[in-house]
Design a protein around this motif. Sequence first.
Motif, PDB file in Angstrom:
ATOM      1  N   GLU A   1       0.826  -1.190   0.000  1.00 38.88           N
ATOM      2  CA  GLU A   1       0.000   0.000   0.000  1.00 38.88           C
ATOM      3  C   GLU A   1       0.869   1.253   0.000  1.00 38.88           C
ATOM      4  OE1 GLU A   1      -2.669  -0.250   3.324  1.00 38.88           O
ATOM      5  OE2 GLU A   1      -4.188  -1.275   2.117  1.00 38.88           O
TER       6      GLU A   1
ATOM      7  N   ARG B   1       0.818   5.584   0.672  1.00 39.99           N
ATOM      8  CA  ARG B   1       0.092   6.673   1.298  1.00 39.99           C
ATOM      9  C   ARG B   1       0.316   7.922   0.445  1.00 39.99           C
ATOM     10  NH1 ARG B   1      -2.370   7.264   6.035  1.00 39.99           N
ATOM     11  NH2 ARG B   1      -1.461   5.323   6.799  1.00 39.99           N
TER      12      ARG B   1
ATOM     13  N   THR C   1      -4.578   6.151   1.677  1.00 38.66           N
ATOM     14  CA  THR C   1      -3.934   4.855   1.447  1.00 38.66           C
ATOM     15  C   THR C   1      -4.574   4.159   0.249  1.00 38.66           C
ATOM     16  OG1 THR C   1      -3.441   4.627   3.791  1.00 38.66           O
ATOM     17  CG2 THR C   1      -3.377   2.627   2.472  1.00 38.66           C
TER      18      THR C   1
ATOM     19  N   GLU D   1      -3.879   0.799  -2.739  1.00 35.70           N
ATOM     20  CA  GLU D   1      -3.075  -0.344  -3.157  1.00 35.70           C
ATOM     21  C   GLU D   1      -2.138   0.074  -4.285  1.00 35.70           C
ATOM     22  OE1 GLU D   1      -3.726  -4.765  -5.132  1.00 35.70           O
ATOM     23  OE2 GLU D   1      -5.418  -3.723  -4.183  1.00 35.70           O
TER      24      GLU D   1
END
Length: 231
Positions: free
Chosen positions: A3, A5, A165, A167
């Motif tokens: 992930e 940010r 956040t 993927e």
Amino acid sequence: MTELRLTLREMRLIIERIVQAAGVTPGLLFAARDAAVVSAVLPVAGFANLSTEIAALAASTAKPARLSEGEDGVLHVDVAGQHPWLVAEALLDLAVERFRLTGRGEVLARGAVSPREFGVVKGLAEKHGLAATCSATADGMLLQIRPRPAQAISLLDRIRYEGCTVEAGLWWPLYHASHAALAPDSFESRRHAGTIRVEADGRIIGRNDEDETDLAMLAADPSRLHPASIP
């Protein structure tokens, strides 16, 4: 699953380039960009379906909408086949105006492609200090305005403070599509980037105070570099 940010700034930057490459009318670029960002993070389309919606946006053309007053007191708007990202801000403005004047802010949108994308009004309405909902009806998508709790943190403020956040596998294709929308890197493109321009004959157009820029790399003959007098 990896992930990332993201900051609000980088989401806006990347998505704005893609939306611009989709052919959005310049006057609607920022509105469409912000609608796309909200759609990704609420989520409405979400990051997973953002590319599909951008393709639908590219196939849509800005055109006049048709307004009529419904017998139920709801403003009816036929958006004539446009994508919601092109008209969401305008319809929201109409709903907010009616809410402030009458206490009832309801707009029924019809004739849109991807009508679920009107759900972005939930995030867009927050800058007015109001809340908005969008629900499907037999006749179209009903946008409704209501008061917003005073202490509620807005969607954009949450992203500013905490980031978003996502993927990695959903973000990188958008990043690369944004990069592909830029002009190819070349000697010519480098000479016209930034706050100054270096002409082929060595003239420098613009402010000549780029202390960290080696202008010699932007001219075929560095000895010919000289500032132009630009008012």
